[in-house]
Design an enzyme around this catalytic site. Structure first.
Site, PDB file in Angstrom:
ATOM      1  N   ARG A 198      36.128  45.501  51.797  1.00 16.49           N
ATOM      2  CA  ARG A 198      35.254  46.676  51.828  1.00 16.49           C
ATOM      3  C   ARG A 198      33.851  46.343  52.312  1.00 16.49           C
ATOM      4  O   ARG A 198      33.146  47.203  52.838  1.00 16.49           O
ATOM      5  CB  ARG A 198      35.267  47.374  50.479  1.00 16.49           C
ATOM      6  CG  ARG A 198      36.620  48.065  50.212  1.00 16.49           C
ATOM      7  CD  ARG A 198      36.720  48.660  48.822  1.00 16.49           C
ATOM      8  NE  ARG A 198      36.700  47.668  47.777  1.00 16.49           N
ATOM      9  CZ  ARG A 198      37.764  47.009  47.314  1.00 16.49           C
ATOM     10  NH1 ARG A 198      38.956  47.249  47.824  1.00 16.49           N
ATOM     11  NH2 ARG A 198      37.642  46.122  46.355  1.00 16.49           N
ATOM     12  N   GLU A 235      38.836  34.712  37.780  1.00 17.94           N
ATOM     13  CA  GLU A 235      39.139  34.827  36.358  1.00 17.94           C
ATOM     14  C   GLU A 235      40.293  33.907  35.972  1.00 17.94           C
ATOM     15  O   GLU A 235      40.259  33.253  34.937  1.00 17.94           O
ATOM     16  CB  GLU A 235      39.469  36.285  36.019  1.00 17.94           C
ATOM     17  CG  GLU A 235      39.602  36.535  34.538  1.00 17.94           C
ATOM     18  CD  GLU A 235      39.811  38.008  34.225  1.00 17.94           C
ATOM     19  OE1 GLU A 235      39.985  38.308  33.040  1.00 17.94           O
ATOM     20  OE2 GLU A 235      39.809  38.841  35.153  1.00 17.94           O
TER      21      GLU A 235
END
Length: 181
Positions: A64, A101
């Site tokens: 994006r 993560e």
């Protein structure tokens, strides 16, 4: 930017609960991108801090960040530099590994994407923990860029990403904030 415009931008972003996993609210900017007025206002707001200044390149983080960064580069009459996932660029590249993560990833940039001392603005749609943006800043600096700022449509301040970039002496500009993650 006036409060009504900020509110309209925030309203143009779709929130999807429990995606990609339970407890996460995904902030989907495709609705903002699909609204010509909201898209224009967002790009204008991202450009505003740099209008009239010298910005040599705008770097966008896949994917994006390409959409937003390309539009920002166009308005600033600057070149655009894509920062991509490893293995997606065809020429000589420089890469950096960064923590996710659960595990690690790598991003890369063409080794000749900027000239030493080029003033670069980093653009992406959202900043959360800041790990990806921090890696992008370090990658740009590694090839000689002066990262003058990082810009995001969305900030999730509770996750500390903007503070993480400011600790690297990178000014951060965001348009809207959402609570949570």
């Amino acid at each position: 930017m006036d409060p009504r415009t900020l509110s309209a931008l925030k309203d143009a972003i779709r929130s999807i609960p429990d995606y990609p996993k339970p407890g996460i609210v995904f902030r989907d900017i495709t609705t903002l991108l699909g609204d010509p007025g909201a898209f224009r206002r967002a790009v204008d707001a991202l450009v505003h801090p740099f209008a009239g200044g010298r910005i040599d390149r705008v770097a966008g983080i896949e994917a994006r960040g390409f959409i937003l960064g390309g539009a920002v580069a166009h308005q600033l009459s600057s070149g655009f530099v894509p920062i991509r996932k490893k293995g997606k660029l065809p020429h000589t590249t420089v890469s950096i590994a960064y923590a996710l993560e659960y595990g690690t990833d790598e991003m890369e940039i063409h080794s000749d994407a900027v000239k030493p001392g080029d003033r670069v603005v980093l653009v992406d749609d959202l900043i959360a923990t800041g790990g990806t943006a921090e890696a992008a800043v370090n990658l740009l600096r590694q090839i000689g860029a002066e990262v003058v700022a990082a810009c995001f449509v969305i900030d999730l301040p509770a996750l500390g990403g903007a503070a993480r970039l400011r600790a690297l002496d990178v000014p951060v500009f965001t348009l809207v904030e959402f609570e949570g993650h």
